[in-house]
Write an enzyme that holds these catalytic residues in place. Structure first.
Site, PDB file in Angstrom:
ATOM      1  N   HIS A 258       0.832  -3.177  11.321  1.00 25.17           N
ATOM      2  CA  HIS A 258       1.987  -3.932  11.825  1.00 25.17           C
ATOM      3  C   HIS A 258       2.359  -3.625  13.275  1.00 25.17           C
ATOM      4  CE1 HIS A 258       2.560  -5.609   7.878  1.00 25.17           C
ATOM      5  NE2 HIS A 258       2.539  -4.398   7.358  1.00 25.17           N
TER       6      HIS A 258
ATOM      7  N   ARG B  54      -8.728  -8.692   4.725  1.00 23.99           N
ATOM      8  CA  ARG B  54      -7.621  -8.203   5.558  1.00 23.99           C
ATOM      9  C   ARG B  54      -7.739  -6.695   5.770  1.00 23.99           C
ATOM     10  NH1 ARG B  54      -2.226  -6.371   4.255  1.00 23.99           N
ATOM     11  NH2 ARG B  54      -0.639  -7.006   5.791  1.00 23.99           N
TER      12      ARG B  54
ATOM     13  N   GLN C 193       2.502 -11.434  10.733  1.00 25.37           N
ATOM     14  CA  GLN C 193       2.890 -10.252   9.952  1.00 25.37           C
ATOM     15  C   GLN C 193       1.980  -9.064  10.230  1.00 25.37           C
ATOM     16  OE1 GLN C 193       1.249  -8.956   6.669  1.00 25.37           O
ATOM     17  NE2 GLN C 193       2.945  -9.042   5.218  1.00 25.37           N
TER      18      GLN C 193
ATOM     19  N   SER D 164       4.828  -5.840   3.043  1.00 27.25           N
ATOM     20  CA  SER D 164       3.514  -5.851   3.697  1.00 27.25           C
ATOM     21  C   SER D 164       2.491  -6.550   2.813  1.00 27.25           C
ATOM     22  CB  SER D 164       3.098  -4.417   4.053  1.00 27.25           C
ATOM     23  OG  SER D 164       1.943  -4.416   4.847  1.00 27.25           O
ATOM     24  N   LEU D 165       1.506  -5.819   2.273  1.00 21.06           N
ATOM     25  CA  LEU D 165       0.530  -6.419   1.368  1.00 21.06           C
ATOM     26  C   LEU D 165       1.218  -7.144   0.209  1.00 21.06           C
ATOM     27  CD1 LEU D 165      -0.961  -5.543  -1.619  1.00 21.06           C
ATOM     28  CD2 LEU D 165      -2.198  -6.912   0.058  1.00 21.06           C
TER      29      LEU D 165
ATOM     30  N   GLN E 281       0.836  -1.198   0.000  1.00 19.57           N
ATOM     31  CA  GLN E 281       0.000   0.000   0.000  1.00 19.57           C
ATOM     32  C   GLN E 281       0.873   1.251   0.000  1.00 19.57           C
ATOM     33  OE1 GLN E 281      -3.184  -1.842   3.060  1.00 19.57           O
ATOM     34  NE2 GLN E 281      -3.537   0.281   2.550  1.00 19.57           N
TER      35      GLN E 281
END
Length: 311
Positions: free
Chosen positions: A200, A116, A249, A91-92, A10
């Site tokens: 996170h 998510r 994560q 991340s994503l 993102q």
């Protein structure tokens, strides 16, 4: 040549992304149509026409970025046989890497990351979380000032993006205190991030539990290519261990510097960033300038990447 693919997360999205590539390569539209069928709305129209406010909603951003990364991969895969030695995503982007590695179908992946996004948004009420980038302090200094700023709230270092660039997240007031401490300690810049979800950090634990329930019901395969996970820069070989890494994560830091360093230690000689923007390319120049990286996001960069892959 040993090479790896990396996928952005993102923040790299923009209205109009991949429009030029779609004009030259029909795989882009086909991939977005496949994702749209799964999601029940026109994802390509959203990415091309916006508005920004809709595309930037995390439950829309995540499937959009995942689909874009998969589309770029498919464009390359239709031109040349791909044999990456490793993959990773920020991340994503980790979900994009796992999709390309055959862990699950694109249809399942976009529905999973949309969920998510909703779980992340629901975990912290709008306006109560915050994130900020701290530039110019070392990792240990940022971790220390987060601990000092917390004061019974949550404030944690969550993205170790490059030497001297650490993102923090947590409760809004605690992050604000950390920003003031960072400035007082000589940070070059402190940049509040325009997000409503403090990704996170431990505020995401309720979302992680619910994500785990969704992952338990999802058909999954072991990755066909080593995917280095954000939490520890290590690959997983079983479905159960991939599932556990993805749950962790959500509320543990993204170890991006360690990920790139691990790839280099494993013998990777070149990186290709597949997807919109050049965020990871920029980070990589600060992590290791000697590691070549090519962002692949338009027809010209596709041609450059194909040339490198055929060397």
């Amino acid at each position: 040549m040993s090479y790896a693919f990396v996928f952005p997360g993102q923040g790299a999205q923009s209205v109009g992304m991949l429009s030029e590539m779609a004009q030259s390569y029909p795989q882009v539209r086909h991939t977005f149509e496949e994702a749209s069928d799964a999601l029940g709305y026109d994802l390509w129209s959203l990415t091309q026409n916006g508005p920004d406010t809709a595309l930037n909603q995390t439950e829309k951003t995540q499937p959009a970025m995942l689909t874009a990364g998969v589309a770029v991969y498919r464009v390359l895969a239709d031109q040349v046989e791909l044999k990456p030695d490793a993959m990773a995503g920020h991340s994503l982007g980790e979900y994009t890497a796992l999709t390309v590695a055959g862990t699950w179908s694109l249809a399942d992946a976009v529905k999973l990351v949309a969920l998510r996004g909703r779980l992340m948004q629901d975990a912290v009420p709008q306006g109560e979380g915050a994130m900020a980038a701290i530039l110019g302090l070392d990792d240990e200094a940022v971790v220390e000032l987060c601990a000092q700023a917390a004061q019974d709230e949550v404030c944690e270092a969550v993205n170790f993006n490059s030497p001297g660039q650490v993102v923090i997240a947590g409760n809004r007031d605690a992050v604000a205190r950390a920003q003031q401490l960072a400035e007082a300690r000589g940070a070059k810049r402190v940049v509040p991030l325009p997000v409503s979800v403090p990704s996170h950090c431990s505020l995401m634990k309720p979302a992680a539990e619910k994500l785990g329930e969704a992952l338990a019901d999802l058909p999954m395969n072991p990755p066909s290519v080593p995917v280095l996970h954000n939490i520890d820069a290590a690959p997983r070989t079983s479905v159960a261990s991939v599932r556990e890494a993805l749950i962790n994560q959500l509320y543990q830091p993204v170890q991006w510097v360690r990920t790139i360093e691990q790839m280099k230690a494993d013998g990777v000689e070149r990186l290709l960033e597949l997807g919109p923007g050049k965020v990871l390319t920029g980070l990589n120049r600060r992590i290791d300038r000697r590691m070549p990286i090519t962002p692949v996001l338009d027809p010209a960069s596709v041609e450059a990447a194909l040339q490198q892959l055929e060397e």
